[in-house]
Design a protein around this motif. Structure first.
Motif, PDB file in Angstrom:
ATOM      1  N   ARG A  76       0.813  -1.219   0.000  1.00 51.92           N
ATOM      2  CA  ARG A  76       0.000   0.000   0.000  1.00 51.92           C
ATOM      3  C   ARG A  76       0.849   1.274   0.000  1.00 51.92           C
ATOM      4  O   ARG A  76       0.311   2.381   0.042  1.00 51.92           O
ATOM      5  CB  ARG A  76      -0.925   0.012   1.220  1.00 51.92           C
ATOM      6  N   ILE A  77       2.158   1.122  -0.035  1.00 46.41           N
ATOM      7  CA  ILE A  77       3.046   2.289   0.070  1.00 46.41           C
ATOM      8  C   ILE A  77       2.810   3.292  -1.056  1.00 46.41           C
ATOM      9  O   ILE A  77       2.706   4.500  -0.818  1.00 46.41           O
ATOM     10  CB  ILE A  77       4.526   1.838   0.105  1.00 46.41           C
ATOM     11  N   LEU A  82      15.526   0.563   5.596  1.00 48.68           N
ATOM     12  CA  LEU A  82      15.989   0.225   6.938  1.00 48.68           C
ATOM     13  C   LEU A  82      14.986  -0.656   7.684  1.00 48.68           C
ATOM     14  O   LEU A  82      15.289  -1.136   8.780  1.00 48.68           O
ATOM     15  CB  LEU A  82      16.260   1.515   7.744  1.00 48.68           C
ATOM     16  N   ARG A  83      13.808  -0.863   7.102  1.00 46.44           N
ATOM     17  CA  ARG A  83      12.858  -1.798   7.697  1.00 46.44           C
ATOM     18  C   ARG A  83      13.408  -3.218   7.581  1.00 46.44           C
ATOM     19  O   ARG A  83      14.027  -3.576   6.573  1.00 46.44           O
ATOM     20  CB  ARG A  83      11.498  -1.704   6.996  1.00 46.44           C
ATOM     21  N   THR A  84      13.175  -4.003   8.608  1.00 53.73           N
ATOM     22  CA  THR A  84      13.727  -5.364   8.595  1.00 53.73           C
ATOM     23  C   THR A  84      13.057  -6.255   7.551  1.00 53.73           C
ATOM     24  O   THR A  84      13.579  -7.329   7.225  1.00 53.73           O
ATOM     25  CB  THR A  84      13.581  -6.004   9.987  1.00 53.73           C
ATOM     26  N   ASP A  85      11.917  -5.825   7.007  1.00 51.65           N
ATOM     27  CA  ASP A  85      11.269  -6.596   5.938  1.00 51.65           C
ATOM     28  C   ASP A  85      11.572  -6.004   4.565  1.00 51.65           C
ATOM     29  O   ASP A  85      10.889  -6.293   3.585  1.00 51.65           O
ATOM     30  CB  ASP A  85       9.754  -6.641   6.158  1.00 51.65           C
ATOM     31  N   SER A  86      12.605  -5.177   4.497  1.00 48.99           N
ATOM     32  CA  SER A  86      12.896  -4.456   3.257  1.00 48.99           C
ATOM     33  C   SER A  86      13.229  -5.385   2.092  1.00 48.99           C
ATOM     34  O   SER A  86      12.694  -5.240   0.991  1.00 48.99           O
ATOM     35  CB  SER A  86      14.067  -3.489   3.484  1.00 48.99           C
ATOM     36  N   LYS A  87      14.100  -6.363   2.333  1.00 44.04           N
ATOM     37  CA  LYS A  87      14.536  -7.226   1.228  1.00 44.04           C
ATOM     38  C   LYS A  87      13.392  -8.056   0.668  1.00 44.04           C
ATOM     39  O   LYS A  87      13.196  -8.134  -0.550  1.00 44.04           O
ATOM     40  CB  LYS A  87      15.670  -8.129   1.696  1.00 44.04           C
ATOM     41  N   GLU A  88      12.624  -8.653   1.540  1.00 51.38           N
ATOM     42  CA  GLU A  88      11.563  -9.542   1.060  1.00 51.38           C
ATOM     43  C   GLU A  88      10.451  -8.790   0.343  1.00 51.38           C
ATOM     44  O   GLU A  88       9.734  -9.352  -0.489  1.00 51.38           O
ATOM     45  CB  GLU A  88      10.971 -10.341   2.223  1.00 51.38           C
ATOM     46  N   ASN A  89      10.328  -7.487   0.648  1.00 49.14           N
ATOM     47  CA  ASN A  89       9.284  -6.689  -0.003  1.00 49.14           C
ATOM     48  C   ASN A  89       9.843  -5.672  -0.995  1.00 49.14           C
ATOM     49  O   ASN A  89       9.087  -4.836  -1.504  1.00 49.14           O
ATOM     50  CB  ASN A  89       8.456  -5.948   1.051  1.00 49.14           C
ATOM     51  N   ASP A  90      11.148  -5.754  -1.237  1.00 45.80           N
ATOM     52  CA  ASP A  90      11.812  -4.857  -2.194  1.00 45.80           C
ATOM     53  C   ASP A  90      11.461  -3.386  -1.925  1.00 45.80           C
ATOM     54  O   ASP A  90      11.065  -2.640  -2.821  1.00 45.80           O
ATOM     55  CB  ASP A  90      11.412  -5.226  -3.627  1.00 45.80           C
ATOM     56  N   LEU A  91      11.626  -2.976  -0.666  1.00 47.72           N
ATOM     57  CA  LEU A  91      11.266  -1.603  -0.294  1.00 47.72           C
ATOM     58  C   LEU A  91      12.227  -0.567  -0.865  1.00 47.72           C
ATOM     59  O   LEU A  91      11.907   0.624  -0.898  1.00 47.72           O
ATOM     60  CB  LEU A  91      11.217  -1.479   1.233  1.00 47.72           C
ATOM     61  N   VAL A  92      13.395  -1.034  -1.309  1.00 46.51           N
ATOM     62  CA  VAL A  92      14.336  -0.102  -1.945  1.00 46.51           C
ATOM     63  C   VAL A  92      13.691   0.550  -3.157  1.00 46.51           C
ATOM     64  O   VAL A  92      13.920   1.726  -3.461  1.00 46.51           O
ATOM     65  CB  VAL A  92      15.630  -0.838  -2.352  1.00 46.51           C
TER      66      VAL A  92
END
Length: 431
Positions: free
Chosen positions: A394-395, A418-428
């Motif tokens: 939803r970002i 910097l969120r710990t779920d960044s990699k799995e959700n490709d927040l980059v």
């Protein structure tokens, strides 16, 4: 008398002068001689008092028929013999009074400055409370004594010597004592503040600044009330005084600015110490979230806006000093906090909610300073924190709903990875 002489001023003057010389002259002369020989420390005050009361009496006599007293010859022979002694005693008395009240303090302050290298190199040495050395009454006491001497000089001095004597008295009061005391104190204060590096010194220095600002205002008031009408009669002396006054004010403002910079550095160092702790750095991990404002955030906000806080005490600073101090301080503190936040890890959603709560608390604290750039900064940071609390899918939509400005987007782009779920959700690449 008016009936006998039919309101003729010449006979009235003659008669009053005869009475004055026969009755008042011996009395005044004896009183002044007594003070000159027995109470010399009070001679100037008594001379001034008798001179003024005599003039008021003569004005009252002349006012009986609506005329104005303008015959100074009546009193001239009585007071002239005491002018030389007055001029000598006034200078000596003022210099002695200043030496008694100011010189011992200056000696102590200069000793502190001379030992500054030793003080600054020995951090384990017992701290010296420089603020206990400041007497907030002394600057006003100096100026009050000076103003009284200036008034007496203007009235009692030989007109041909008046400007030079007045200049000497001004130099003794302002250049020789007031300036030396305040500038030397600011120098010594700066050294001790550097050594202490304690936030508790900041409100104390604000109080000193208030006294100095009040002193500057008092100088201006005394100049307008007493000195200006006389100094303007001699433009060279007037210009010289204005230059010396401006030089003093500039030196004091420079000293205050340097010490306020130390205050800012001290506060920033304190906050840097807080954000460098393990407690702060792990505040946003799931196991450390307590569901309320974090302890480090509370501590920082207490420094800013709690009882006897930086904000409340800074209100005692004068206009420009207040704006400059608060602006620089807020910028450095916000940069310190944000730069540290951009180095941490955030568990989702507990840690990111903690971040949002803390940012809201920071925002409320900094908002008291009422600075536009601060409010704008926290508005951007608040929106970035909201994205940090948003599920990955939803970002993009929330970003649109928040109508984020480029600076807010940039902050979010730095925080989301910097969120710990960044990699799995490709927040980059979420934005």
């Amino acid at each position: 008398m008016d009936t006998i002489f039919n309101k003729s001023q010449q006979p009235k003057s003659t008669l009053v002068q005869m009475v004055f010389e026969a009755v008042f002259n011996p009395y005044i002369t004896n009183v002044l001689k007594h003070y000159l020989s027995q109470k010399q420390d009070r001679f100037s005050e008594m001379f001034f008092k008798i001179h003024n009361e005599t003039n008021e009496m003569l004005k009252s006599i002349w006012a009986l028929d609506g005329s104005s007293f303008n015959n100074q010859n009546i009193t001239e022979n009585t007071f002239r013999p005491f002018q030389y002694e007055y001029e000598r005693i006034e200078n000596l008395a003022v210099a002695t009074a200043m030496s008694t009240s100011v010189a011992p303090v200056l000696t102590k302050l200069r000793a502190i400055i001379e030992n500054s290298k030793k003080w600054l190199s020995k951090r384990d040495e017992e701290n010296y409370d420089i603020f206990s050395e400041f007497n907030p009454q002394l600057p006003i006491t100096i100026l009050t004594a000076g103003a009284s001497a200036w008034e007496r000089c203007i009235v009692l001095s030989d007109p041909s010597k008046k400007h030079q004597i007045l200049k000497n008295l001004i130099d003794i009061i302002i250049q020789g004592n007031l300036r030396d005391y305040l500038i030397t104190y600011l120098d010594a204060c700066r050294i001790c503040m550097q050594k202490d590096n304690d936030v508790s010194i900041v409100p104390k220095f604000f109080a000193i600044t208030s006294v100095i600002n009040m002193t500057i205002l008092t100088i201006e008031a005394k100049y307008n009330q007493i000195l200006k009408p006389v100094l303007q009669q001699k433009p060279i002396d007037h210009d010289a005084f204005l230059k010396e006054r401006d030089s003093l004010v500039n030196s004091l403002e420079e000293g205050i600015t340097k010490n306020l910079e130390i205050c800012i550095s001290t506060i920033v160092d304190k906050v840097k110490n807080i954000v460098s702790t393990k407690t702060f750095k792990q505040s946003f991990l799931r196991q450390n979230v307590l569901g309320s404002i974090s302890q480090p955030c509370t501590e920082i906000c207490q420094i800013l806006t709690g009882p006897n806080s930086i904000y409340s005490e800074s209100q005692s600073l004068s206009g420009e000093n207040n704006i400059s101090f608060c602006s620089v301080l807020c910028k450095e503190l916000i940069d310190t906090i944000i730069n540290t936040l951009l180095e941490l890890k955030y568990d989702f959603p507990e840690g990111t909610m903690q971040l949002s709560m803390d940012i809201c608390e920071y925002s409320n604290a900094f908002a008291k300073f009422n600075l536009d750039f601060v409010n704008s900064k926290f508005e951007d940071l608040d929106k970035a924190a909201k994205l940090m609390c948003t599920p990955a899918d939803r970002i993009s939509q929330i970003k649109k709903d928040l109508n984020m400005q480029p600076k807010a987007v940039d902050l979010a782009r730095k925080l989301l990875p910097l969120r710990t779920d960044s990699k799995e959700n490709d927040l980059v690449n979420a934005l």
